[in-house]
Motif scaffolding. Structure first.
Motif, PDB file in Angstrom:
ATOM      1  N   LEU A 233       0.810  -1.163   0.041  1.00 62.80           N
ATOM      2  CA  LEU A 233       0.009  -0.065   0.049  1.00 62.80           C
ATOM      3  C   LEU A 233       0.962   1.304   0.038  1.00 62.80           C
ATOM      4  O   LEU A 233       0.524   2.269  -0.774  1.00 62.80           O
ATOM      5  CB  LEU A 233      -1.121   0.062   1.175  1.00 62.80           C
ATOM      6  N   GLU A 234       1.973   1.279   0.699  1.00 62.87           N
ATOM      7  CA  GLU A 234       3.053   2.292   0.628  1.00 62.87           C
ATOM      8  C   GLU A 234       3.301   2.514  -0.752  1.00 62.87           C
ATOM      9  O   GLU A 234       3.630   3.715  -1.226  1.00 62.87           O
ATOM     10  CB  GLU A 234       3.948   1.890   1.609  1.00 62.87           C
TER      11      GLU A 234
ATOM     12  N   VAL B 175      -0.673 -10.684  -3.648  1.00 65.38           N
ATOM     13  CA  VAL B 175      -1.124 -10.569  -2.277  1.00 65.38           C
ATOM     14  C   VAL B 175      -2.435 -11.117  -1.918  1.00 65.38           C
ATOM     15  O   VAL B 175      -2.758 -11.657  -0.886  1.00 65.38           O
ATOM     16  CB  VAL B 175      -1.281  -8.739  -2.027  1.00 65.38           C
ATOM     17  N   ILE B 176      -3.484 -10.720  -2.749  1.00 66.55           N
ATOM     18  CA  ILE B 176      -4.899 -11.603  -2.827  1.00 66.55           C
ATOM     19  C   ILE B 176      -4.680 -12.977  -2.714  1.00 66.55           C
ATOM     20  O   ILE B 176      -5.429 -13.683  -1.727  1.00 66.55           O
ATOM     21  CB  ILE B 176      -5.919 -11.000  -3.875  1.00 66.55           C
ATOM     22  N   THR B 177      -3.889 -13.676  -3.485  1.00 66.36           N
ATOM     23  CA  THR B 177      -3.745 -15.320  -3.482  1.00 66.36           C
ATOM     24  C   THR B 177      -3.262 -15.443  -2.386  1.00 66.36           C
ATOM     25  O   THR B 177      -3.720 -16.850  -1.739  1.00 66.36           O
ATOM     26  CB  THR B 177      -2.932 -15.547  -4.702  1.00 66.36           C
TER      27      THR B 177
ATOM     28  N   VAL C 118      -8.109  -8.686   3.572  1.00 66.05           N
ATOM     29  CA  VAL C 118      -7.208  -8.035   2.759  1.00 66.05           C
ATOM     30  C   VAL C 118      -7.699  -7.148   1.622  1.00 66.05           C
ATOM     31  O   VAL C 118      -7.253  -6.086   1.450  1.00 66.05           O
ATOM     32  CB  VAL C 118      -5.993  -9.063   2.400  1.00 66.05           C
ATOM     33  N   GLU C 119      -8.855  -7.728   0.736  1.00 65.63           N
ATOM     34  CA  GLU C 119      -9.452  -6.946  -0.174  1.00 65.63           C
ATOM     35  C   GLU C 119     -10.179  -5.676   0.116  1.00 65.63           C
ATOM     36  O   GLU C 119      -9.882  -4.701  -0.227  1.00 65.63           O
ATOM     37  CB  GLU C 119     -10.453  -7.779  -0.988  1.00 65.63           C
ATOM     38  N   GLN C 120     -10.559  -5.826   1.469  1.00 68.19           N
ATOM     39  CA  GLN C 120     -11.277  -4.585   2.223  1.00 68.19           C
ATOM     40  C   GLN C 120     -10.122  -3.526   2.366  1.00 68.19           C
ATOM     41  O   GLN C 120     -10.542  -2.377   2.265  1.00 68.19           O
ATOM     42  CB  GLN C 120     -12.030  -5.026   3.351  1.00 68.19           C
ATOM     43  N   LYS C 121      -9.091  -3.951   2.916  1.00 67.01           N
ATOM     44  CA  LYS C 121      -7.905  -3.175   3.371  1.00 67.01           C
ATOM     45  C   LYS C 121      -7.457  -2.314   2.162  1.00 67.01           C
ATOM     46  O   LYS C 121      -7.060  -1.368   1.937  1.00 67.01           O
ATOM     47  CB  LYS C 121      -6.778  -3.926   4.021  1.00 67.01           C
ATOM     48  N   LEU C 122      -7.338  -3.182   1.045  1.00 70.73           N
ATOM     49  CA  LEU C 122      -6.774  -2.512  -0.347  1.00 70.73           C
ATOM     50  C   LEU C 122      -7.818  -1.625  -1.146  1.00 70.73           C
ATOM     51  O   LEU C 122      -7.601  -0.494  -1.378  1.00 70.73           O
ATOM     52  CB  LEU C 122      -6.754  -3.793  -1.589  1.00 70.73           C
ATOM     53  N   ALA C 123      -8.984  -1.965  -0.771  1.00 71.76           N
ATOM     54  CA  ALA C 123     -10.140  -1.210  -1.471  1.00 71.76           C
ATOM     55  C   ALA C 123     -10.307   0.210  -0.590  1.00 71.76           C
ATOM     56  O   ALA C 123     -10.396   1.256  -1.192  1.00 71.76           O
ATOM     57  CB  ALA C 123     -11.559  -1.900  -1.222  1.00 71.76           C
ATOM     58  N   ALA C 124     -10.006   0.227   0.865  1.00 74.09           N
ATOM     59  CA  ALA C 124     -10.002   1.294   1.596  1.00 74.09           C
ATOM     60  C   ALA C 124      -8.998   2.298   1.133  1.00 74.09           C
ATOM     61  O   ALA C 124      -9.193   3.733   1.264  1.00 74.09           O
ATOM     62  CB  ALA C 124     -10.114   0.887   3.007  1.00 74.09           C
ATOM     63  N   ALA C 125      -7.731   1.762   0.770  1.00 82.72           N
ATOM     64  CA  ALA C 125      -6.785   2.581   0.217  1.00 82.72           C
ATOM     65  C   ALA C 125      -6.886   3.094  -1.103  1.00 82.72           C
ATOM     66  O   ALA C 125      -5.727   3.444  -1.684  1.00 82.72           O
ATOM     67  CB  ALA C 125      -5.370   1.686   0.694  1.00 82.72           C
ATOM     68  N   GLY C 126      -7.955   2.416  -1.818  1.00 83.21           N
ATOM     69  CA  GLY C 126      -8.029   2.849  -3.504  1.00 83.21           C
ATOM     70  C   GLY C 126      -7.216   1.824  -4.193  1.00 83.21           C
ATOM     71  O   GLY C 126      -6.851   2.421  -5.267  1.00 83.21           O
TER      72      GLY C 126
END
Length: 229
Positions: A181-182, A207-209, A220-228
């Protein structure tokens, strides 16, 4: 409203099977072409989202209670299949394979960044910052693999306890996911490159796999989505 619950049940089973197929074989598709791997993961996510939306759909269209109960049972079973670890989940060898892919494509990211600089598409400062992001992600992957290898040595062919699996996932989440994410934050404001975008797409699939191996895909998908992402 009367509906044919047998037909709906069959459709739900097909949706579950397709979602499972695309999720399990995303890595295989990626070996054929990185774009195919991304498409497979996208299809799996879409099918999973469709399955999970069923309860609200049933309520909106006013299906009779008895029919709704039958379909919700099918929904629950289908969702379980889509979120299960049917692809040898929590298999440490599979997690190690994903770690190797992470290393491969972070290196590719560094090379692509250098190419952008040589093509005068980014400044020296931008090159250094982006390459550093890929390198830090590679180091995060090494920390994950080091923990994974230690668990393998300790338990051998025996299944490690859940506490060890949770510890390994926490390392993955804290190190790999957060560093990914960084990296995306920096790339979002500095780089417009098809090759870099392709590499990032592959890393996102990794990452998702990996998260799915721990049955943690959704958070994890929610975390990625929250960060766009």
């Amino acid at each position: 409203m009367k509906i044919n619950t047998d037909k709906i049940s069959a459709i739900m089973a097909i949706v579950a099977a397709l979602g499972l197929f695309f999720s399990c074989f995303a890595t295989v598709f990626e070996q054929i072409s990185p774009k195919y791997g991304l498409i497979a993961m996208a299809l799996s996510g879409s099918l999973s989202a469709f399955t999970k939306s069923l309860p609200s759909v049933l309520k909106q269209i006013g299906i009779e209670p008895d029919d709704a109960k039958k379909l919700l049972v099918v929904f629950a079973l289908s969702a379980l299949v889509l979120n299960s670890t049917a692809c040898d989940a929590r298999d440490l060898a599979k997690a190690k394979e994903q770690s190797a892919r992470l290393a491969k494509y972070t290196n590719a990211g560094v090379d692509a960044t250098r190419e952008l600089y040589r093509a005068k598409m980014i400044t020296l400062a931008q090159k250094d910052k982006i390459a550093d992001g890929f390198i830090k992600l590679a180091e995060a992957g090494q920390a994950f693999e080091k923990t994974l290898s230690a668990i393998e040595r300790q338990y051998g062919t025996n299944a490690p306890p859940q506490s060890e699996i949770d510890r390994l996932f926490n390392v993955f989440d804290r190190e790999v996911v957060d560093q990914f994410l960084e990296l995306l934050k920096e790339l979002r404001v500095t780089v417009r490159s098809e090759r870099v975008a392709e590499i990032i797409g592959i890393l996102r699939t990794v990452v998702i796999t990996t998260a799915k191996l721990f049955n943690k895909r959704a958070p994890v998908e929610q975390k990625l989505a929250a960060a766009g992402a």
